[in-house]
Each structure stands twice: as structure tokens, then as C-alpha cells.
Design an enzyme around this catalytic site. Structure first.
Site, PDB file in Angstrom:
ATOM      1  N   ASP A 154       0.861  -1.189   0.000  1.00  8.23           N
ATOM      2  CA  ASP A 154       0.000   0.000   0.000  1.00  8.23           C
ATOM      3  C   ASP A 154       0.899   1.241   0.000  1.00  8.23           C
ATOM      4  O   ASP A 154       1.872   1.306   0.757  1.00  8.23           O
ATOM      5  CB  ASP A 154      -0.908  -0.020   1.241  1.00  8.23           C
ATOM      6  N   ASN A 207     -12.929  -3.423   2.694  1.00 14.29           N
ATOM      7  CA  ASN A 207     -13.937  -2.371   2.708  1.00 14.29           C
ATOM      8  C   ASN A 207     -14.810  -2.529   1.468  1.00 14.29           C
ATOM      9  O   ASN A 207     -14.297  -2.498   0.346  1.00 14.29           O
ATOM     10  CB  ASN A 207     -13.276  -0.992   2.708  1.00 14.29           C
ATOM     11  N   GLN A 239     -14.509   2.265   1.333  1.00 17.12           N
ATOM     12  CA  GLN A 239     -13.834   1.838   0.102  1.00 17.12           C
ATOM     13  C   GLN A 239     -13.558   3.056  -0.777  1.00 17.12           C
ATOM     14  O   GLN A 239     -14.453   3.862  -1.046  1.00 17.12           O
ATOM     15  CB  GLN A 239     -14.683   0.810  -0.667  1.00 17.12           C
ATOM     16  N   HIS A 269     -10.160  -5.647  -2.823  1.00 16.68           N
ATOM     17  CA  HIS A 269      -8.824  -5.897  -2.255  1.00 16.68           C
ATOM     18  C   HIS A 269      -8.950  -6.179  -0.771  1.00 16.68           C
ATOM     19  O   HIS A 269      -9.758  -5.578  -0.077  1.00 16.68           O
ATOM     20  CB  HIS A 269      -7.890  -4.703  -2.478  1.00 16.68           C
ATOM     21  N   PHE A 270      -8.120  -7.116  -0.328  1.00 18.98           N
ATOM     22  CA  PHE A 270      -7.929  -7.324   1.105  1.00 18.98           C
ATOM     23  C   PHE A 270      -6.720  -6.519   1.546  1.00 18.98           C
ATOM     24  O   PHE A 270      -5.690  -6.516   0.864  1.00 18.98           O
ATOM     25  CB  PHE A 270      -7.654  -8.798   1.416  1.00 18.98           C
ATOM     26  N   HIS A 271      -6.855  -5.872   2.684  1.00 23.83           N
ATOM     27  CA  HIS A 271      -5.712  -5.241   3.344  1.00 23.83           C
ATOM     28  C   HIS A 271      -5.125  -6.257   4.327  1.00 23.83           C
ATOM     29  O   HIS A 271      -5.886  -6.896   5.067  1.00 23.83           O
ATOM     30  CB  HIS A 271      -6.148  -4.041   4.185  1.00 23.83           C
TER      31      HIS A 271
HETATM   32  P1  AMP Z   1      -9.839   1.162   0.459  1.00 26.75           P
HETATM   33  O1  AMP Z   1     -10.176   2.322   1.357  1.00 26.75           O
HETATM   34  O2  AMP Z   1     -10.120  -0.169   1.100  1.00 26.75           O
HETATM   35  O3  AMP Z   1     -10.448   1.303  -0.925  1.00 26.75           O
HETATM   36  O4  AMP Z   1      -8.265   1.212   0.316  1.00 26.75           O
HETATM   37  C1  AMP Z   1      -7.585   1.544  -0.843  1.00 26.75           C
HETATM   38  C2  AMP Z   1      -6.123   1.463  -0.508  1.00 26.75           C
HETATM   39  O5  AMP Z   1      -5.388   1.499  -1.701  1.00 26.75           O
HETATM   40  C3  AMP Z   1      -5.633   2.616   0.364  1.00 26.75           C
HETATM   41  O6  AMP Z   1      -5.043   2.086   1.549  1.00 26.75           O
HETATM   42  C4  AMP Z   1      -4.633   3.351  -0.526  1.00 26.75           C
HETATM   43  O7  AMP Z   1      -3.526   3.864   0.194  1.00 26.75           O
HETATM   44  C5  AMP Z   1      -4.216   2.243  -1.480  1.00 26.75           C
HETATM   45  N1  AMP Z   1      -3.770   2.675  -2.798  1.00 26.75           N
HETATM   46  C6  AMP Z   1      -4.400   3.535  -3.637  1.00 26.75           C
HETATM   47  N2  AMP Z   1      -3.717   3.640  -4.802  1.00 26.75           N
HETATM   48  C7  AMP Z   1      -2.652   2.825  -4.701  1.00 26.75           C
HETATM   49  C8  AMP Z   1      -1.562   2.486  -5.560  1.00 26.75           C
HETATM   50  N3  AMP Z   1      -1.448   3.040  -6.783  1.00 26.75           N
HETATM   51  N4  AMP Z   1      -0.631   1.604  -5.117  1.00 26.75           N
HETATM   52  C9  AMP Z   1      -0.739   1.064  -3.885  1.00 26.75           C
HETATM   53  N5  AMP Z   1      -1.743   1.330  -3.024  1.00 26.75           N
HETATM   54  C10 AMP Z   1      -2.682   2.197  -3.414  1.00 26.75           C
END
Ligand code: AMP
Ligand code: ZN
Length: 141
Positions: free
Chosen positions: A38, A92, A99, A105-107
Site C-alpha cells: 500500500d 472495505n 472503500q 482488495h484485502f488489506h
Molecule cells: P480502500 O479504502 O479499502 O479502498 O483502500 C484503498 C487502498 O489502496 C488505500 O489504503 C490506498 O492507500 C491504497 N492505494 C491507492 N492507490 C494505490 C496504488 N497506486 N498503489 C498502492 N496502493 C494504493
């Protein structure tokens, strides 16, 4: 990549990462899934695990892709244990659930005993030296 969405065209950054049109610190890849760091990590080693096929949420994916994603999640969790035995797994689904990127995606978020890392103020951009060291640590099998 442009995703047709009911007549609109929306860009998806994670599809761009899959297609190598956008950069990412990739730590795991197989035929149907990908994991990368991330860029605004909550903690050191925060990873995202995604299907290569676009779908906004888990329930949009065909069953086989869901299973493949869970298998990769397991692998990423095992590798995360190289950093810390403790971690959070989060998904999310939907804007009201936080989200931001509408490609499922899984974190996987390692925990090191910090009080509450889930605040926007605790998110510094991933530094290149840190990313290189994490890729070395997490990408080996
Ligand atoms: P969500 O809130 O679950 O949609 O999380 C999206 C995640 O993607 C966030 O933690 C961002 O920091 C991460 N993110 C967004 N763009 C990128 C990218 N180009 N490369 C890596 N992580 C990203
Ligand atoms: Zn996508």
C-alpha cells in the site's frame, strides 16, 4: 484501464497495476491474483491482495476467483508473519464502509503494538528505501 460502467468509462488504478501501466511494489503474483505494498501504509508492511479480474467487491467475482483470492490472502498473511505475528485483515465494501478503490482488495496490516494506526494522520507515503527492503523481505517464497 477503462472499465465500461453503465455507459460511463471509469479508470481503475488496480487494473492499471495488473496490466503494468501503473507502478507498484509487487510482493506476490500468480495467474489470477496480485499483492503489492500500500502506498499510504497504516503500518510497516501494509499489503493489498487483489484479483487480476476487475470486480468492485468480493461478491462480484466468480467463485473460482474468490477462492484463488483467499489462497493468495493466506500466502500474504504467512509472509506478513515474517514482520509480525499479529496483523489485521480488512476488506472495505462500498463507499460508506470506507472503500476508495473500487477493485476488490484485502488489506493485510501488520501490528507491532501501536495504539490505533487506523487514522489518516498516521499515513505517510511509502518511502522508496523502505519499499525496497519490504519487497526483499516479503517477495521471497
Ligand atoms: P480502500 O479504502 O479499502 O479502498 O483502500 C484503498 C487502498 O489502496 C488505500 O489504503 C490506498 O492507500 C491504497 N492505494 C491507492 N492507490 C494505490 C496504488 N497506486 N498503489 C498502492 N496502493 C494504493
Ligand atoms: Zn480494476
Amino acid at each position: 484501464m477503462a472499465i465500461p460502467d453503465g455507459g460511463k468509462v471509469t479508470a481503475c488504478v488496480f487494473c492499471d497495476i495488473v496490466a503494468r501501466r501503473a507502478p507498484a511494489w509487487i510482493v506476490y503474483e500468480d495467474a489470477t491474483t496480485l499483492a503489492f505494498l500500500d502506498i499510504f501504509p497504516f503500518t510497516r508492511g501494509h499489503q493489498l491482495v487483489i484479483p487480476k479480474r476487475h470486480g468492485a467487491r468480493l461478491t462480484d467475482l466468480p467463485f473460482d476467483d474468490q477462492m484463488a483470492l483467499i489462497r493468495s490472502l493466506d500466502e500474504v498473511c504467512r509472509r506478513s508473519e515474517r514482520l509480525s505475528a499479529d496483523y489485521n485483515v480488512a476488506l472495505n465494501a462500498g463507499a460508506r464502509a470506507g472503500q476508495i478503490v473500487f477493485h476488490v482488495h484485502f488489506h493485510v496490516i501488520p501490528r507491532y503494538g501501536e495504539a490505533n494506526p487506523f487514522r489518516s494522520t498516521s499515513r505517510a507515503p511509502l518511502a522508496e528505501a523502505e519499499a525496497r527492503s519490504l519487497v526483499a523481505e516479503l517477495s521471497r517464497t
